[in-house]
Design a protein around this motif. Structure first.
Motif, mmCIF file in Angstrom:
data_model
loop_
_atom_site.group_PDB
_atom_site.id
_atom_site.type_symbol
_atom_site.label_atom_id
_atom_site.label_comp_id
_atom_site.label_asym_id
_atom_site.label_seq_id
_atom_site.Cartn_x
_atom_site.Cartn_y
_atom_site.Cartn_z
ATOM 1 N N ASP A 1 40.544 -36.359 -30.835
ATOM 2 C CA ASP A 1 40.163 -35.751 -29.224
ATOM 3 C C ASP A 1 41.244 -36.885 -28.572
ATOM 4 O O ASP A 1 40.905 -36.652 -27.127
ATOM 5 N N ARG B 1 38.847 -39.089 -27.196
ATOM 6 C CA ARG B 1 37.542 -39.166 -26.151
ATOM 7 C C ARG B 1 36.984 -40.065 -26.304
ATOM 8 O O ARG B 1 36.275 -40.618 -27.922
ATOM 9 N N GLN C 1 31.822 -38.808 -24.938
ATOM 10 C CA GLN C 1 31.978 -38.644 -23.829
ATOM 11 C C GLN C 1 32.396 -36.434 -23.129
ATOM 12 O O GLN C 1 33.114 -36.396 -24.924
ATOM 13 N N LYS C 2 32.387 -35.721 -22.584
ATOM 14 C CA LYS C 2 32.722 -35.154 -22.418
ATOM 15 C C LYS C 2 33.713 -34.440 -22.418
ATOM 16 O O LYS C 2 34.697 -33.620 -22.184
ATOM 17 N N VAL C 3 34.723 -35.659 -21.909
ATOM 18 C CA VAL C 3 36.115 -35.606 -21.292
ATOM 19 C C VAL C 3 37.164 -36.567 -21.751
ATOM 20 O O VAL C 3 36.490 -37.465 -22.024
ATOM 21 N N VAL C 4 38.278 -36.571 -21.251
ATOM 22 C CA VAL C 4 38.817 -37.803 -22.336
ATOM 23 C C VAL C 4 38.891 -38.968 -21.112
ATOM 24 O O VAL C 4 39.368 -38.835 -20.201
ATOM 25 N N SER C 5 38.984 -40.609 -20.842
ATOM 26 C CA SER C 5 39.122 -41.162 -20.339
ATOM 27 C C SER C 5 40.010 -42.112 -20.270
ATOM 28 O O SER C 5 40.722 -42.422 -21.446
ATOM 29 N N ARG D 1 31.589 -44.044 -16.983
ATOM 30 C CA ARG D 1 30.944 -42.552 -17.327
ATOM 31 C C ARG D 1 30.147 -43.176 -18.181
ATOM 32 O O ARG D 1 28.750 -41.973 -17.561
#
Length: 260
Positions: A195, A197, A218-222, A231
């Motif tokens: 994913d 991430r 992390q909860k979102v993709v950087s 983050r």
């Protein structure tokens, strides 16, 4: 620290152990011996208690005192975990994970004992409470509990071999002044090939002693390494604010500004 065994219900205090419903194990901690004695006496008037003396073993943790401070380790727990996994006689290795190892979901055939894999990973997660050096790799392998493959089990066995060679490792707490709060933060950008991430990690030190650590996705993709780092810094700062509020409630005053 004073460990106590207590039996719930007044029946135990009256000499009717067959009516005891639950056993408690607790620690009484303080710097006032008279206050501790008074507390134990009050508890003993309501429950049947047994004072076990200075704490040496509690919930899988071994407590050892030396000239440097207080050492917390899980040697016996780790050895029992090796026996459970059939790795007690394995050859130790110097690292918990191979450098650059990237694990996916379909790199090899499905592992035939998924229950064993989940049980061992669960045991390793508890072991990270005194072994922050295992946090990253255990967090990584815990992401494949639903359908582990042979490659995941091979990586798990490498962790166990590393544990075999570091059974005595733990966390040392020393008495230092002044009380300073500082943290170290890092991020591994787009590490996950599934994913994409990133993984954030931080260590929090209070008075030079490690008190909190974390390694998680992390909860979102950087979209850049800079965003991943920011983050991670945000997560670390949030943790420091929570610790500051906790110390404030406990009446512990920190003069220095926390440093990340």
């Amino acid at each position: 620290m004073l460990p106590l065994e207590g039996y719930s219900g007044t029946a135990a205090a009256k000499g009717h152990p067959e009516q005891v419903c639950k056993l408690y194990d607790i620690l009484v901690i303080g710097n006032d011996s008279k206050l501790i004695s008074s507390l134990v006496a009050n508890l003993n008037s309501k429950f049947a208690l047994k004072t076990l003396g200075t704490v040496q073993y509690f919930l899988g943790f071994e407590v050892k005192r030396n000239d440097f401070g207080l050492l917390l380790s899980q040697t016996k727990y780790a050895h029992d975990l090796l026996l459970k996994a059939g790795m007690a006689d394995s050859k130790p290795c110097s690292t918990p994970m191979a450098t650059g190892l990237r694990l996916g979901k379909e790199d090899s055939k499905v592992f035939e004992q998924p229950t064993l894999y989940r049980s061992v990973i669960g045991g390793l997660q508890y072991l990270t409470l005194s072994r922050p050096d295992l946090a990253f790799v255990v967090n990584k392998l815990s992401q494949f509990l639903q359908q582990p493959i042979e490659a995941h089990w091979t990586a798990c066995k490498k962790i166990l071999r590393y544990v075999k060679g570091t059974l005595q490792h733990g966390i040392l707490f020393t008495k230092k002044q002044p009380f300073t709060l500082e943290a170290f933060s890092d991020a591994d950008w787009a590490r996950d090939e599934i994913d994409r991430r990133s993984t954030s990690g931080y260590n929090v030190f209070f008075g030079g002693n490690l008190v909190q650590w974390s390694s998680r996705k992390q909860k979102v993709v950087s979209l850049s390494s800079t965003k991943a780092e920011y983050r991670s810094l945000s997560q670390t700062a949030t943790e420091l604010v929570w610790i500051q509020n906790l110390f404030k409630e406990l009446g512990i005053h920190i003069n220095n500004t926390p440093i990340i």
